[in-house]
Structures are given as C-alpha cells and as structure tokens.
Scaffold this motif. Structure first.
Motif, PDB file in Angstrom:
ATOM      1  N   TYR A  47      12.079 -16.776  14.753  1.00  0.00           N
ATOM      2  CA  TYR A  47      13.308 -16.008  14.946  1.00  0.00           C
ATOM      3  C   TYR A  47      13.012 -14.513  14.829  1.00  0.00           C
ATOM      4  CZ  TYR A  47      13.143 -15.827   9.833  1.00  0.00           C
ATOM      5  OH  TYR A  47      12.746 -15.631   8.544  1.00  0.00           O
ATOM      6  N   LEU A  48      13.989 -13.700  15.186  1.00  0.00           N
ATOM      7  CA  LEU A  48      13.908 -12.247  15.061  1.00  0.00           C
ATOM      8  C   LEU A  48      14.749 -11.791  13.892  1.00  0.00           C
ATOM      9  CD1 LEU A  48      14.328 -11.257  18.824  1.00  0.00           C
ATOM     10  CD2 LEU A  48      12.202 -11.260  17.516  1.00  0.00           C
ATOM     11  N   GLN A  49      14.259 -10.777  13.172  1.00  0.00           N
ATOM     12  CA  GLN A  49      15.012 -10.273  12.017  1.00  0.00           C
ATOM     13  C   GLN A  49      14.680  -8.815  11.761  1.00  0.00           C
ATOM     14  OE1 GLN A  49      15.269 -12.800   8.481  1.00  0.00           O
ATOM     15  NE2 GLN A  49      14.858 -11.011   7.203  1.00  0.00           N
ATOM     16  N   GLU A  50      15.717  -8.034  11.475  1.00  0.00           N
ATOM     17  CA  GLU A  50      15.516  -6.657  11.030  1.00  0.00           C
ATOM     18  C   GLU A  50      15.139  -6.687   9.546  1.00  0.00           C
ATOM     19  OE1 GLU A  50      15.484  -3.715  12.374  1.00  0.00           O
ATOM     20  OE2 GLU A  50      16.045  -4.255  14.428  1.00  0.00           O
ATOM     21  N   CYS A  51      13.999  -6.114   9.217  1.00  0.00           N
ATOM     22  CA  CYS A  51      13.501  -6.158   7.839  1.00  0.00           C
ATOM     23  C   CYS A  51      13.380  -4.750   7.268  1.00  0.00           C
ATOM     24  CB  CYS A  51      12.131  -6.836   7.783  1.00  0.00           C
ATOM     25  SG  CYS A  51      12.133  -8.557   8.344  1.00  0.00           S
ATOM     26  N   ALA A  52      13.757  -4.629   6.008  1.00  0.00           N
ATOM     27  CA  ALA A  52      13.541  -3.364   5.302  1.00  0.00           C
ATOM     28  C   ALA A  52      12.076  -3.271   4.899  1.00  0.00           C
ATOM     29  CB  ALA A  52      14.433  -3.297   4.068  1.00  0.00           C
ATOM     30  N   CYS A  53      11.628  -2.068   4.556  1.00  0.00           N
ATOM     31  CA  CYS A  53      10.242  -1.937   4.099  1.00  0.00           C
ATOM     32  C   CYS A  53      10.068  -2.714   2.794  1.00  0.00           C
ATOM     33  CB  CYS A  53       9.862  -0.462   3.927  1.00  0.00           C
ATOM     34  SG  CYS A  53      10.779   0.421   2.657  1.00  0.00           S
ATOM     35  N   GLU A  54       8.916  -3.316   2.665  1.00  0.00           N
ATOM     36  CA  GLU A  54       8.643  -4.183   1.511  1.00  0.00           C
ATOM     37  C   GLU A  54       7.446  -3.652   0.738  1.00  0.00           C
ATOM     38  OE1 GLU A  54       7.048  -8.714   0.562  1.00  0.00           O
ATOM     39  OE2 GLU A  54       7.870  -8.236   2.537  1.00  0.00           O
ATOM     40  N   PRO A  55       7.590  -3.430  -0.570  1.00  0.00           N
ATOM     41  CA  PRO A  55       6.452  -2.934  -1.356  1.00  0.00           C
ATOM     42  C   PRO A  55       5.357  -3.981  -1.468  1.00  0.00           C
ATOM     43  CG  PRO A  55       8.293  -3.486  -2.797  1.00  0.00           C
ATOM     44  CD  PRO A  55       8.806  -3.599  -1.383  1.00  0.00           C
ATOM     45  N   ILE A  56       4.118  -3.548  -1.357  1.00  0.00           N
ATOM     46  CA  ILE A  56       2.961  -4.426  -1.511  1.00  0.00           C
ATOM     47  C   ILE A  56       1.849  -3.653  -2.217  1.00  0.00           C
ATOM     48  CG2 ILE A  56       3.441  -5.842   0.522  1.00  0.00           C
ATOM     49  CD1 ILE A  56       1.317  -4.188   2.022  1.00  0.00           C
ATOM     50  N   PHE A  57       0.886  -4.383  -2.749  1.00  0.00           N
ATOM     51  CA  PHE A  57      -0.333  -3.759  -3.251  1.00  0.00           C
ATOM     52  C   PHE A  57      -1.431  -4.088  -2.260  1.00  0.00           C
ATOM     53  CE2 PHE A  57      -4.265  -3.418  -5.610  1.00  0.00           C
ATOM     54  CZ  PHE A  57      -4.089  -2.206  -6.260  1.00  0.00           C
ATOM     55  N   ALA A  58      -1.817  -3.090  -1.479  1.00  0.00           N
ATOM     56  CA  ALA A  58      -2.785  -3.299  -0.404  1.00  0.00           C
ATOM     57  C   ALA A  58      -4.206  -3.152  -0.915  1.00  0.00           C
ATOM     58  CB  ALA A  58      -2.525  -2.296   0.721  1.00  0.00           C
ATOM     59  N   ILE A  59      -5.084  -4.041  -0.466  1.00  0.00           N
ATOM     60  CA  ILE A  59      -6.509  -4.002  -0.796  1.00  0.00           C
ATOM     61  C   ILE A  59      -7.229  -3.219   0.303  1.00  0.00           C
ATOM     62  CG2 ILE A  59      -8.566  -5.357  -1.296  1.00  0.00           C
ATOM     63  CD1 ILE A  59      -6.279  -5.721  -3.309  1.00  0.00           C
ATOM     64  N   PRO A  60      -8.039  -2.242  -0.059  1.00  0.00           N
ATOM     65  CA  PRO A  60      -8.758  -1.474   0.975  1.00  0.00           C
ATOM     66  C   PRO A  60      -9.659  -2.370   1.818  1.00  0.00           C
ATOM     67  CG  PRO A  60      -8.924  -0.401  -1.182  1.00  0.00           C
ATOM     68  CD  PRO A  60      -8.329  -1.753  -1.416  1.00  0.00           C
ATOM     69  N   GLU A  61      -9.774  -2.009   3.080  1.00  0.00           N
ATOM     70  CA  GLU A  61     -10.680  -2.734   3.964  1.00  0.00           C
ATOM     71  C   GLU A  61     -12.125  -2.437   3.572  1.00  0.00           C
ATOM     72  OE1 GLU A  61      -9.913  -2.462   8.191  1.00  0.00           O
ATOM     73  OE2 GLU A  61      -7.926  -1.638   7.756  1.00  0.00           O
ATOM     74  N   HIS A  62     -12.984  -3.439   3.703  1.00  0.00           N
ATOM     75  CA  HIS A  62     -14.405  -3.254   3.419  1.00  0.00           C
ATOM     76  C   HIS A  62     -15.150  -2.976   4.712  1.00  0.00           C
ATOM     77  CE1 HIS A  62     -14.377  -4.294  -0.829  1.00  0.00           C
ATOM     78  NE2 HIS A  62     -13.539  -5.265  -0.545  1.00  0.00           N
ATOM     79  N   LYS A  63     -15.970  -1.956   4.685  1.00  0.00           N
ATOM     80  CA  LYS A  63     -16.740  -1.581   5.874  1.00  0.00           C
ATOM     81  C   LYS A  63     -17.845  -2.594   6.166  1.00  0.00           C
ATOM     82  CE  LYS A  63     -14.410   2.254   6.299  1.00  0.00           C
ATOM     83  NZ  LYS A  63     -13.451   2.443   7.409  1.00  0.00           N
ATOM     84  N   ASN A  64     -18.465  -3.102   5.089  1.00  0.00           N
ATOM     85  CA  ASN A  64     -19.570  -4.044   5.271  1.00  0.00           C
ATOM     86  C   ASN A  64     -19.044  -5.412   5.684  1.00  0.00           C
ATOM     87  OD1 ASN A  64     -21.334  -2.025   4.411  1.00  0.00           O
ATOM     88  ND2 ASN A  64     -21.136  -2.633   2.265  1.00  0.00           N
TER      89      ASN A  64
END
Length: 264
Positions: free
Chosen positions: A124-141
């Motif tokens: 389905y489609l839904q309008e979503c508000a921004c959601e707080p998260i704890f993002a893990i940095p991407e690893h280059k290797n």
C-alpha cells in the motif's frame, strides 16, 4: 543487661518492619547484631538499636547495598551521607535509563508487530513522517554480511544503543535485473531517545510479506511491480525491517519482512 529490658526478635521485627529471617541474616554478617543472647540462644535487642534498624531500612529503600550500609553505619557524617546519596543517585539514573530503554524497545516492537498483523501480505501507499533511527556508518572495506552485522552491534553498543533494539537494513535500490541479489548498503536501529538520524518523511510504498531472514527478494519484486502499476518511481533506497522475527514466531519461514521505499 537483663533480657526484660530488651526486645525479643519478634517484637523487634514488628517495630522495625524487618522480617525475623532478615534480622538473623544481618546478625550473621555483622550489620545488626543483638546486644544480648539468652542461654537458650534467643536474640534480644535494645530500644536504642531501633535507630540502627530504621537507618538500614531507609538505606535499603534507597537501593543501597548491604556492604555499603555496613561501611557507612560504622562512621556516619553529613559529608559521607551526601557522598553516599550522590553515588546512589548516579546508580538510580543509570537504572532509569535502562528501564526507559527497555520500555521503548517493547513499544517499538509492539507497534511493528501490530502493523505486521494488520497489513500481512499487503502492499500500500502511505504518507510517513520522519522517523528517528540510529544509523550505522557504511564500511568502505568489503566485509561479509555476518561481519557487517557484528560490527553494527558493536558500534551501536559503544554509543549506548541496546542490543535488543529492532534492527533494520538499508538496501541498494535494485533494477529489474538485480531483484535476485538485493544488497545491503548499511544497517540501523529503531530508537527514539538516542537517534543520530532519520528516515525521511514522504510518500512510501510499503510491502509486507513472509520470508526467511535476509530473503525478501519475492516481496521486493511484488513491491516494484506495484510501484510500476501505480505509475510511480522510487526515490532513494529501500528500508528492510522484520517486525515478526524470533521474538514472536517459532519458525523462520513465518518471519514477516517489511520493505518501504519513498516514491513520487
């Protein structure tokens, strides 16, 4: 000291609210010993020992450990009391943080599970508000998926994120030729109090489906077909979450995945 001027253990327990078995334990560890023992080994306490008993009870109510109480009771000063209270306040704050974190995890998992049950096998489609998260940095290797997950948990723990927090993955947006090999860009944890980023607000196409952990290819194919049928295009990468996992089902085949991607 004559036992008639003393309080038997039962009377002392009644006046102090401390159970007799606890009084016997306090006696064994040298925290509060009776001042008189009869020939039959009955314990008798003096009335002035009531103050010590009330002190122990008050400090126990504040969560102070018995060893600390024993050290403090021997040499009490206002300065030592303030130091003791300051240290206990730190411990209480840490425990409150732990309890708040547990409560947050329970609420997030509960909300995810309710949505999964309501929208099982739906798109389905839904309008979503921004959601707080704890993002893990991407690893280059280049690392294996297992190593990436281990590093994600280690990074989260180092920043005060509970290992019990729901984990999600950001998938590279696939083209039609890549639906059978979805790739993870990075990981994140669903949390509110210690977030470092957000899932952006906007219109999302959201798909729920049953699959084993890490195998949402068929659900993704259906999601992309739905987006094309609606005359929409994807914006950004796909968010992958498992609202029903080992916490709620006993068969990995019954896991529920949720895929969400912004569309326009």
């Amino acid at each position: 000291m004559h036992k008639k001027s003393c309080l038997a253990i039962g009377e002392f327990a009644r006046l102090t609210g401390i159970r007799k078995e606890n009084l016997r334990f306090y006696d064994r560890i040298g925290l509060l010993s009776p001042e008189f023992r009869a020939e039959n080994n009955y314990r008798y306490y003096t009335r002035r020992q009531l103050n010590t008993a009330y002190l122990i009870s008050a400090l126990r109510d504040l969560g102070v450990g018995l060893d600390e109480i024993k050290r403090y009771a021997g040499q009490r000063t206002p300065q030592k009391m303030l130091a003791l209270f300051a240290e206990q306040e730190k411990r209480i704050k840490a425990e409150l943080d732990r309890l708040y974190s547990m409560r947050e995890i329970i609420k997030i998992y509960g909300s995810m599970a309710k949505q999964a049950v309501e929208y099982d096998e739906m798109i389905y489609l839904q309008e979503c508000a921004c959601e707080p998260i704890f993002a893990i940095p991407e690893h280059k290797n280049s690392l294996s998926e297992d190593d990436e997950i281990v590093l994600a948990y280690e990074y989260a723990a180092a920043h005060g994120i509970s290992s019990g927090s729901p984990m999600g993955a950001v998938l590279y947006r696939p083209d039609c030729a890549e639906l059978d090999r979805l790739k993870v860009r990075s990981y994140y944890f669903k949390t509110k109090r210690k977030h470092n980023g957000f899932k952006p607000a906007g219109k999302y196409a959201i798909a729920y489906g049953r699959c084993v952990l890490g195998g949402p290819d068929e659900v993704c194919r259906k999601l992309m077909e739905f987006i094309c049928e609606q005359g929409l295009s994807m914006v950004g990468d796909i968010y992958e979450e498992y609202p029903l996992n080992e916490l709620s089902v006993d068969n990995e085949e019954s896991y529920c995945v949720c895929l969400a991607v912004r569309v326009q």
